[in-house]
Design an enzyme around this catalytic site. Structure first.
Site, PDB file in Angstrom:
ATOM      1  N   GLN A 138       8.225   4.911  -9.928  1.00  0.00           N
ATOM      2  CA  GLN A 138       9.623   4.662  -9.690  1.00  0.00           C
ATOM      3  C   GLN A 138       9.652   5.369  -8.243  1.00  0.00           C
ATOM      4  O   GLN A 138       9.105   5.741  -7.644  1.00  0.00           O
ATOM      5  CB  GLN A 138      10.544   4.699 -10.575  1.00  0.00           C
ATOM      6  CG  GLN A 138      10.351   3.715 -11.674  1.00  0.00           C
ATOM      7  CD  GLN A 138       9.786   4.253 -13.012  1.00  0.00           C
ATOM      8  OE1 GLN A 138       9.827   5.386 -13.306  1.00  0.00           O
ATOM      9  NE2 GLN A 138       8.999   3.448 -13.637  1.00  0.00           N
ATOM     10  N   ASP A 182       7.583   0.947  -6.110  1.00  0.00           N
ATOM     11  CA  ASP A 182       6.802  -0.214  -5.757  1.00  0.00           C
ATOM     12  C   ASP A 182       6.586   0.239  -4.118  1.00  0.00           C
ATOM     13  O   ASP A 182       6.302  -0.694  -3.273  1.00  0.00           O
ATOM     14  CB  ASP A 182       7.338  -1.615  -5.677  1.00  0.00           C
ATOM     15  CG  ASP A 182       7.482  -2.232  -7.172  1.00  0.00           C
ATOM     16  OD1 ASP A 182       6.693  -1.744  -7.964  1.00  0.00           O
ATOM     17  OD2 ASP A 182       8.511  -2.739  -7.441  1.00  0.00           O
ATOM     18  N   GLY A 236       3.788   0.035 -12.454  1.00  0.00           N
ATOM     19  CA  GLY A 236       2.526  -0.757 -12.448  1.00  0.00           C
ATOM     20  C   GLY A 236       1.835  -0.474 -11.243  1.00  0.00           C
ATOM     21  O   GLY A 236       2.513  -0.718 -10.041  1.00  0.00           O
ATOM     22  N   HIS A 237       0.450  -0.263 -11.099  1.00  0.00           N
ATOM     23  CA  HIS A 237      -0.118  -0.004  -9.811  1.00  0.00           C
ATOM     24  C   HIS A 237      -1.352  -0.716  -9.871  1.00  0.00           C
ATOM     25  O   HIS A 237      -2.153  -0.856 -10.810  1.00  0.00           O
ATOM     26  CB  HIS A 237      -0.329   1.428  -9.374  1.00  0.00           C
ATOM     27  CG  HIS A 237       0.060   2.298 -10.605  1.00  0.00           C
ATOM     28  ND1 HIS A 237       1.067   3.112 -10.676  1.00  0.00           N
ATOM     29  CD2 HIS A 237      -0.823   2.574 -11.487  1.00  0.00           C
ATOM     30  CE1 HIS A 237       1.149   3.730 -11.853  1.00  0.00           C
ATOM     31  NE2 HIS A 237      -0.121   3.744 -12.241  1.00  0.00           N
ATOM     32  N   LYS A 279       2.631   3.958  -3.954  1.00  0.00           N
ATOM     33  CA  LYS A 279       2.230   5.341  -4.594  1.00  0.00           C
ATOM     34  C   LYS A 279       0.632   5.117  -5.164  1.00  0.00           C
ATOM     35  O   LYS A 279      -0.033   6.157  -4.797  1.00  0.00           O
ATOM     36  CB  LYS A 279       3.001   5.842  -5.579  1.00  0.00           C
ATOM     37  CG  LYS A 279       4.470   6.055  -4.998  1.00  0.00           C
ATOM     38  CD  LYS A 279       5.256   6.526  -6.161  1.00  0.00           C
ATOM     39  CE  LYS A 279       5.543   5.668  -7.327  1.00  0.00           C
ATOM     40  NZ  LYS A 279       6.419   4.524  -6.914  1.00  0.00           N
ATOM     41  N   GLY A 280       0.364   4.110  -5.643  1.00  0.00           N
ATOM     42  CA  GLY A 280      -0.941   4.239  -6.425  1.00  0.00           C
ATOM     43  C   GLY A 280      -2.038   4.207  -5.233  1.00  0.00           C
ATOM     44  O   GLY A 280      -3.011   4.670  -5.616  1.00  0.00           O
TER      45      GLY A 280
HETATM   46  P1  IMP Z   1      13.436  -0.090 -16.704  1.00  0.00           P
HETATM   47  O1  IMP Z   1      12.959   1.088 -16.262  1.00  0.00           O
HETATM   48  O2  IMP Z   1      12.604  -1.291 -17.213  1.00  0.00           O
HETATM   49  O3  IMP Z   1      14.467  -0.025 -17.700  1.00  0.00           O
HETATM   50  O4  IMP Z   1      14.063  -0.896 -15.408  1.00  0.00           O
HETATM   51  C1  IMP Z   1      15.394  -0.353 -14.709  1.00  0.00           C
HETATM   52  C2  IMP Z   1      15.360  -0.729 -13.263  1.00  0.00           C
HETATM   53  O5  IMP Z   1      14.174  -0.261 -12.721  1.00  0.00           O
HETATM   54  C3  IMP Z   1      15.063  -2.293 -12.965  1.00  0.00           C
HETATM   55  O6  IMP Z   1      15.897  -2.676 -11.802  1.00  0.00           O
HETATM   56  C4  IMP Z   1      13.522  -2.438 -12.620  1.00  0.00           C
HETATM   57  O7  IMP Z   1      13.301  -3.701 -11.916  1.00  0.00           O
HETATM   58  C5  IMP Z   1      13.385  -0.996 -12.150  1.00  0.00           C
HETATM   59  N1  IMP Z   1      11.848  -0.401 -12.141  1.00  0.00           N
HETATM   60  C6  IMP Z   1      11.547   0.293 -13.194  1.00  0.00           C
HETATM   61  N2  IMP Z   1      10.288   0.681 -12.996  1.00  0.00           N
HETATM   62  C7  IMP Z   1      10.085   0.298 -11.841  1.00  0.00           C
HETATM   63  C8  IMP Z   1       8.806   0.317 -10.986  1.00  0.00           C
HETATM   64  O8  IMP Z   1       7.687   1.025 -11.316  1.00  0.00           O
HETATM   65  N3  IMP Z   1       8.881  -0.123  -9.845  1.00  0.00           N
HETATM   66  C9  IMP Z   1       9.897  -1.065  -9.415  1.00  0.00           C
HETATM   67  N4  IMP Z   1      11.048  -1.066  -9.873  1.00  0.00           N
HETATM   68  C10 IMP Z   1      10.983  -0.483 -11.339  1.00  0.00           C
END
Ligand code: IMP
Length: 435
Positions: A229, A21, A48-49, A24-25
């Site tokens: 991420q 978050d 998500g972007h 980057k998008g």
């Molecule tokens: P998972 O990737 O859904 O297994 O989540 C694992 C951890 O990574 C959690 O704390 C999520 O909130 C965080 N997380 C996964 N993808 C993102 C992202 O794109 N942005 C922010 N946090 C993320």
């Protein structure tokens, strides 16, 4: 060879230096006009972007944000893809960018409804060690990949293969799934059918992406890699276990696409001007008082994927210093400087104390990190930034002097240039700063 101007590089990568978050998008969207190909290499719909353009606001979870401006997008083999979510994203992007060619790895793993259910069931078992995942089935899909029971994108074009793989997966996970709808054979059958139907629609996009990228590179196309991420969600280098399940660092470009990192000319590390995080886990500079609510509301800090309020805190330079090294960053892009500047006083953590003594590393065992005490430098807020400061490139002298002081401090502390800043949602508010 790194040129002074990022857009001049033949290949470049955009990666997150914090907890995801970072924005980057916006940075890939800004750069993608200069690149023919945009490639994603890790994660899935947990990312998500949001991209705001003259055509409207677009939210993507699987397609890279560069999709709106570039000629080719590639979803690499390091990704985990829910084919049913991919179809509507393809339909939307084709309306805005009809000439776009989409190439999806045959070897990327498939996220199913069963994996989403497993994500929820696993979180229940973790109890106090709950991660706060996005519940998108990401972890369970990578588990199946490494257990060698996963379904790959190429498999879903053959009903019998999907069906058999789903049955194997069910047997592997029946203890967790026994109380759920997936214990019913007809539900598993329905799932196989839905995946197969999606497979037929996606078939035309499937390819061996490592070969496709290589071909495009040989043709002289310019390639941009878009990370999902951030460093602190990396399972090897982040705050384990509060991480995601695929590597997020720049090195995963190589393993997630087959394209050598040695051929990536520039790595752009993206950091938000403050820090935000969704999910559980350590956050040394977290703010929890009224100021947190103010910053969260000013920055609209609610998850793109889950809508959850994000935790917020001050910029953490020890974390960034580590991330810059792990990602081998050439230049920084700092986002949301407009949001942070609205606060009267701005703090930046420049050093950690551990049991009262300065340390020069980021402890990543969960007991030690709790004992960290951040040392802060304070700055004046710089107020709102005039709308007239926009375009692709601006001189640093056009920025409020107090913001320049903040940027220079970051550069001095990290020993890396800040090349791009983002100061608003609109496209023309992401700018390269010329010094
Ligand atoms: P998972 O990737 O859904 O297994 O989540 C694992 C951890 O990574 C959690 O704390 C999520 O909130 C965080 N997380 C996964 N993808 C993102 C992202 O794109 N942005 C922010 N946090 C993320």
């Amino acid at each position: 060879m790194v040129t002074p101007n990022g857009e001049g590089d033949r290949t470049a990568a955009v990666v997150g230096l914090q907890f995801g978050d970072e924005g980057k998008g916006k940075i890939t969207d800004y750069l993608s006009g200069s690149y023919d190909v945009v490639v994603r290499f890790n994660g899935g719909t947990n990312a998500g972007h949001t991209v705001v353009t003259d055509d409207g606001t677009f939210k993507f979870h699987l397609l890279p944000s560069g999709s709106l401006r570039t000629s080719y997008v590639v979803l690499g083999s390091g990704m985990v893809i829910d084919p049913i979510s991919l179809i509507p994203e393809i339909e939307i992007v084709k309306k805005v960018n009809p000439a776009l060619k989409i190439i999806v790895s045959r070897n990327a793993h498939v996220v199913t409804k069963m994996h989403r259910q497993l994500d929820v069931e696993e979180e229940k078992i973790r109890s106090s060690l709950m991660i706060g995942t996005t519940a998108q089935g990401i972890g369970p899909t990578y588990e199946d990949k490494y257990a060698r029971t996963g379904i790959r994108m190429g498999d879903i074009t053959n009903f019998n293969v999907v069906k058999e793989k789903i049955e194997t997966m069910y047997r592997m996970h029946s203890n967790l799934l026994s109380g759920t709808e997936f214990s019913q054979p007809e539900k598993r059958n329905e799932m196989a059918q839905a995946l197969y139907d999606a497979g037929l629609k996606i078939k035309e996009y499937l390819d061996y992406t490592e070969m496709a990228i290589d071909r495009l590179y040989s043709q002289g196309k310019r390639i941009l890699f878009e990370g999902a991420q951030g460093v602190f969600l990396d399972p090897d280098f982040g705050f384990y276990p509060f991480v995601t399940s695929s590597n997020t660092i720049s090195a995963s470009i190589y393993t997630g696409t087959g394209f050598s990192l040695r051929k990536v000319n520039r790595i752009i590390g993206v950091a938000k001007a403050y820090v935000s995080k969704v999910g559980e886990g350590p956050f040394p500079t977290e703010i929890t008082d009224d100021l947190a609510k103010q910053l969260r509301d000013l920055g609209g800090e609610y998850g793109t994927t889950t809508g959850r309020p994000r935790r917020v805190g001050w910029l953490d330079l020890p974390m960034l210093r580590y991330a810059v090294r792990i990602d081998d960053v050439d230049e920084l892009a700092i986002t949301k400087v407009d949001t942070l500047g609205m606060l009267d006083r701005v703090k930046v953590c420049k050093q950690y104390l551990l049991d009262g003594r300065p340390i020069d590393y980021v402890p990543r065992d969960m007991e030690t990190i709790k004992r960290i005490e951040p040392v802060y430098e304070e700055f004046d807020g710089w107020g709102s930034i005039s709308d007239s400061i926009s375009g692709r490139k601006i001189s640093i002298d056009q920025l409020p002097p107090k913001l320049v002081k903040y940027i220079k401090f970051i550069e001095d502390q990290l020993g890396k240039p800040v090349g791009i800043i983002s100061m608003g949602k609109e496209r023309n508010r992401t700018v390269r700063i010329i010094k």
